[in-house]
Design an enzyme around this catalytic site. Sequence first.
Site, PDB file in Angstrom:
ATOM      1  CG  ASP A   1      -2.204   1.276  -2.772  1.00  0.00           C
ATOM      2  OD1 ASP A   1      -1.039   0.851  -2.963  1.00  0.00           O
ATOM      3  OD2 ASP A   1      -2.464   2.129  -1.905  1.00  0.00           O
TER       4      ASP A   1
ATOM      5  CG  LEU B   1      -2.032  -0.955   1.387  1.00  0.00           C
ATOM      6  CD1 LEU B   1      -2.623  -0.834   2.790  1.00  0.00           C
ATOM      7  CD2 LEU B   1      -3.103  -0.699   0.344  1.00  0.00           C
ATOM      8  CG  HIS B   2       2.457   3.209  -3.117  1.00  0.00           C
ATOM      9  ND1 HIS B   2       2.071   2.063  -3.763  1.00  0.00           N
ATOM     10  CD2 HIS B   2       2.577   4.160  -4.071  1.00  0.00           C
ATOM     11  CE1 HIS B   2       1.969   2.305  -5.060  1.00  0.00           C
ATOM     12  NE2 HIS B   2       2.269   3.556  -5.287  1.00  0.00           N
ATOM     13  NE  ARG B   3      -1.520   3.789  -7.004  1.00  0.00           N
ATOM     14  CZ  ARG B   3      -1.324   4.155  -8.262  1.00  0.00           C
ATOM     15  NH1 ARG B   3      -1.344   5.421  -8.574  1.00  0.00           N
ATOM     16  NH2 ARG B   3      -1.096   3.252  -9.192  1.00  0.00           N
TER      17      ARG B   3
END
Length: 365
Positions: A281, A203-205
């Site tokens: 994501d 996850l990084h968005r």
Amino acid sequence: MPKVISLVGARPQFVKEAMIYKEVRRLSAWDHVLVHSGQHYDASMSGAFFDQLSIKNPDHSMDIGSGSHGAMTARALERFEAVLLEERPDMVLVYGDTNTTVAGALAASKLKIPVAHVEAGIRQNPKDMPEEINRVVTDHLSRYLFTCSRTAANNLANEGITQGVHNVGDVMYDLFLMMRSSFDGAVTEKLGLKPNRFVLVTLHRDFNVDDERKLGEILKGLSELGKTLDLEIVFPAHPRTSKRIEEFGLSGLTDGIKIVSPVGYFQLMGLAENCAFAVTDSGGFQKEAVFAGKRALVIMPDTGWRELTDCGWNLLAEPNSEDIVKKGLSIAQTDGTTPPTPYGDGNAAEKIVLALRSILKGATQ
């Protein structure tokens, strides 16, 4: 010999460049000039790829660094124009959908230098997201467009772009097949995990991790999903995500989630091959999971890889715990299906280089 500038600046572009340059060398296709924008300047994000994937050392480094979209794009545009005026290439090759990509296409177009876009035709909602703006503008500036799938080629046709379009497959699939024997499967055991008994999370968005409520819901959903399925949740956390968890005071929601340091491509792919399924994501990793034969729960409102969700292999999920658990259970309970193969046969880079070599040869005759 014709001269082509290849402009890169972010992790996916580094690996695509590696595959393209490999074929350029093999076929003695052109004088290949590598320009590194410096959009991702951290050594862990770029240096490792230069070392591990045998990417040539950049001939020019623009060091644009980070900042607002306008500032980054402006620096890249100004500095790349100077490189173009110095090198005078016959063509510019750009990749993907970053600020580096659109700046490169714009600078070259204004100097009447043909632009070739690798990974053209991807379309995704919302239309005002920076990556979508970058890819649409780049496609309409490019003379040669190389698509990963028939879906992407159809997207271009729907916008009136039919000339110069080549559906060649995905360079990332080339990379996966070439590097598969080097994947670090041992990382699974090093992290105390059992094959097919864990869910791999990335996850990084910003729309997920910069929103306290959404990030909390995602963590809650992941924790509940792991307990429901009796699977471990392993999360190589991006520094941005770790920082947000701490800032928002969400550590109490990570029960049952094994948060570990970020891993490189070979380790990530080793984990992908051994996981039960993925939750992500990431635009690239939702596809790389499929290469590894694993399904992905994609926590995004839409995906550029619609061929994977249209066929039901990957599922989109809302950033709330209920939907994550529901969709995760659906993925876990589906066995025995064959992964879709819409991304070619593993020789996309060769097709791109052969096509451009032929174009360049014709232009110089």
